[in-house]
Design an enzyme around this catalytic site. Structure first.
Site, short mmCIF file in Angstrom:
data_model
loop_
_atom_site.label_atom_id
_atom_site.label_comp_id
_atom_site.label_asym_id
_atom_site.label_seq_id
_atom_site.Cartn_x
_atom_site.Cartn_y
_atom_site.Cartn_z
N LYS A 17 38.86 39.39 47.03
CA LYS A 17 37.85 39.97 47.95
C LYS A 17 36.59 39.13 47.95
CE LYS A 17 34.92 41.52 44.62
NZ LYS A 17 33.62 41.04 44.34
N VAL A 130 39.50 32.74 38.11
CA VAL A 130 39.32 33.77 37.07
C VAL A 130 37.83 33.93 36.73
CG1 VAL A 130 39.88 34.36 34.67
CG2 VAL A 130 41.58 33.23 36.12
N ALA A 135 37.31 39.55 42.21
CA ALA A 135 38.11 40.73 41.84
C ALA A 135 39.56 40.38 41.47
CB ALA A 135 38.09 41.78 42.95
N ASP A 171 36.36 48.18 41.25
CA ASP A 171 36.90 47.49 42.44
C ASP A 171 38.37 47.83 42.70
OD1 ASP A 171 34.61 46.13 43.14
OD2 ASP A 171 35.15 44.28 42.08
P1 ATP Z 1 35.09 41.12 39.59
O1 ATP Z 1 34.91 40.33 40.83
O2 ATP Z 1 35.91 42.39 39.78
O3 ATP Z 1 33.83 41.35 38.81
P2 ATP Z 1 36.08 38.74 38.45
O4 ATP Z 1 36.89 38.20 39.58
O5 ATP Z 1 34.71 38.18 38.28
O6 ATP Z 1 36.01 40.29 38.59
P3 ATP Z 1 38.38 38.53 36.76
O7 ATP Z 1 39.08 37.36 37.36
O8 ATP Z 1 38.93 39.88 37.03
O9 ATP Z 1 36.83 38.51 37.10
O10 ATP Z 1 38.32 38.24 35.19
C1 ATP Z 1 37.36 38.79 34.31
C2 ATP Z 1 37.93 38.74 32.89
O11 ATP Z 1 38.94 39.73 32.79
C3 ATP Z 1 38.61 37.43 32.56
O12 ATP Z 1 37.72 36.59 31.85
C4 ATP Z 1 39.82 37.80 31.72
O13 ATP Z 1 39.57 37.62 30.35
C5 ATP Z 1 40.01 39.30 31.94
N1 ATP Z 1 41.25 39.67 32.64
C6 ATP Z 1 41.98 40.74 32.37
N2 ATP Z 1 43.02 40.86 33.21
C7 ATP Z 1 42.96 39.83 34.06
C8 ATP Z 1 43.76 39.41 35.15
N3 ATP Z 1 44.87 40.08 35.52
N4 ATP Z 1 43.39 38.30 35.83
C9 ATP Z 1 42.27 37.64 35.44
N5 ATP Z 1 41.49 37.98 34.40
C10 ATP Z 1 41.82 39.07 33.70
#
Ligand code: ATP
Length: 334
Positions: A17, A130, A135, A171
């Site tokens: 997203k 990541v 999200a 989210d």
């Molecule tokens: P958001 O935008 O919802 O705040 P994000 O995209 O910034 O999330 P994610 O990619 O979800 O962040 O990753 C945040 C942390 O969550 C990572 O550093 C990882 O350690 C942990 N994590 C747990 N499950 C997952 C997953 N399925 N994919 C990626 N990271 C994950």
């Protein structure tokens, strides 16, 4: 729970997203931040592949189905856990608890497991950056709920799935349905928004790894700003009319300053997107991914070409796309 006719494998695409608007209204008594945000799914997807393994007896007999072993594998490297801290395992666990099934999450792929015990093996194909503000974990969790609801014949229905998603993260409910939404509260209360057109974006993944969302909110608190009063009206109007120039004038993200306070070099990335012609550039959610809005697909390709040397990865994506898409493998028979 009846398994006859349910698939032995379910694959679900899990879109990332972007936030077109994100205003922080203050901190709630429970410590979470009160938000108003407009989100859209984009065509950058992870994929969840869930397979049910074991002998036919293990998969189908009610006695055997009091226990489910779980394992997760992926090709995403050390930043994504495979244990219970992965949102995919958490989603599976919450679902099993609701179904009254005892579970046992393997910390490693359990290839040598006893075939007489039913086993669900989940493979994550990771494409979303990541800890990047797109999200990734939340959409994986939502896609896992959809995949396992089908694979296990749970048939929870949309309302129960939504409630389960809300337990997993703010989210996750949005990620279940995707599209375009206005979210309030912690971000978990979502309402669909009319969006008539497709928008084109350049998504730039910054060097230097991810940013933790809680750390960005802490940095936001340290800025000690008054509650934001900006409203998403211009964005909502631009979504109705499909005008990218109007959308550019309404894009807003209160977390941008916080992300920049942790990663000052992101300012140069934003500037490079603007000088490459982006109608507007900001951080995606809590960052550090940067997004630049383009007038159309060709414009997005041209911007991507101009900025590509400054980032570790650059994607051209469009929004909105629908939510998770399901494909099923061979059916079970008794
Ligand atoms: P958001 O935008 O919802 O705040 P994000 O995209 O910034 O999330 P994610 O990619 O979800 O962040 O990753 C945040 C942390 O969550 C990572 O550093 C990882 O350690 C942990 N994590 C747990 N499950 C997952 C997953 N399925 N994919 C990626 N990271 C994950």
């Amino acid at each position: 729970m009846t398994l006859e006719g349910t698939p032995l494998e379910v694959r679900v695409s899990a879109p990332a997203k972007v936030n077109l608007f994100l205003a922080v209204r203050g901190t709630r008594p429970d410590g979470y931040h009160e938000l108003t945000t407009v989100l859209q799914t984009v065509d950058l997807h992870d994929e969840i592949r869930a397979r049910l393994l074991g002998t036919p007896w293990a998969r189908q007999h009610p006695a055997a189905r009091q226990l489910m072993r779980l394992s997760l594998r992926h090709d995403a490297g050390p930043d994504v856990p495979v244990d219970r801290s992965n949102l995919i395992i958490q989603a599976a666990t919450v679902l099993l608890e609701q179904l009254g099934v005892t579970h046992d999450a393997c910390d490693e792929p359990c290839d040598d497991a006893d075939d007489r015990v039913p086993r669900t093996e989940i493979t994550l194909v990771k494409r979303i950056p990541v800890a990047a503000g797109m999200a990734g974990g939340s959409t994986d969790a939502a896609a896992t709920l959809i995949a396992l609801d089908r694979l296990w014949g749970a048939e929870l229905g949309p309302e129960a799935l939504h409630a389960t998603a809300a337990q997993l993260g703010a989210d996750v409910p949005f990620c279940l349905t995707g599209g375009t939404a206005l979210a309030t509260g912690t971000g978990a209360d979502t309402a669909r928004v009319l969006a008539r057109a497709t928008f084109h974006w350049v998504v730039c993944v910054a060097d230097g790894g991810g940013l933790s969302t809680p750390a960005v909110y802490r940095a936001y608190d340290e800025l000690d700003l008054p509650p934001s009063l900006v409203e998403p009206d211009v964005v909502l109007q631009a979504l109705r009319t499909g005008d990218p120039t109007l959308l550019a004038s309404g894009i807003h993200n209160d977390l941008e300053a916080a992300a920049l306070s942790l990663r000052p070099e992101l300012a140069d990335g934003l500037e490079s997107l603007r000088s490459a012609g982006a109608l507007r550039a900001t951080v995606s959610g809590s960052g550090p991914t940067l997004i630049g809005l383009a007038a159309d697909r060709e414009h997005a390709d041209a911007i991507a070409e101009r900025v590509s040397s400054g980032f570790s990865r650059v994607h051209v994506v469009s929004s909105p796309v629908g939510g998770p898409r399901v494909t099923e493998g061979q059916l079970q028979s008794v």
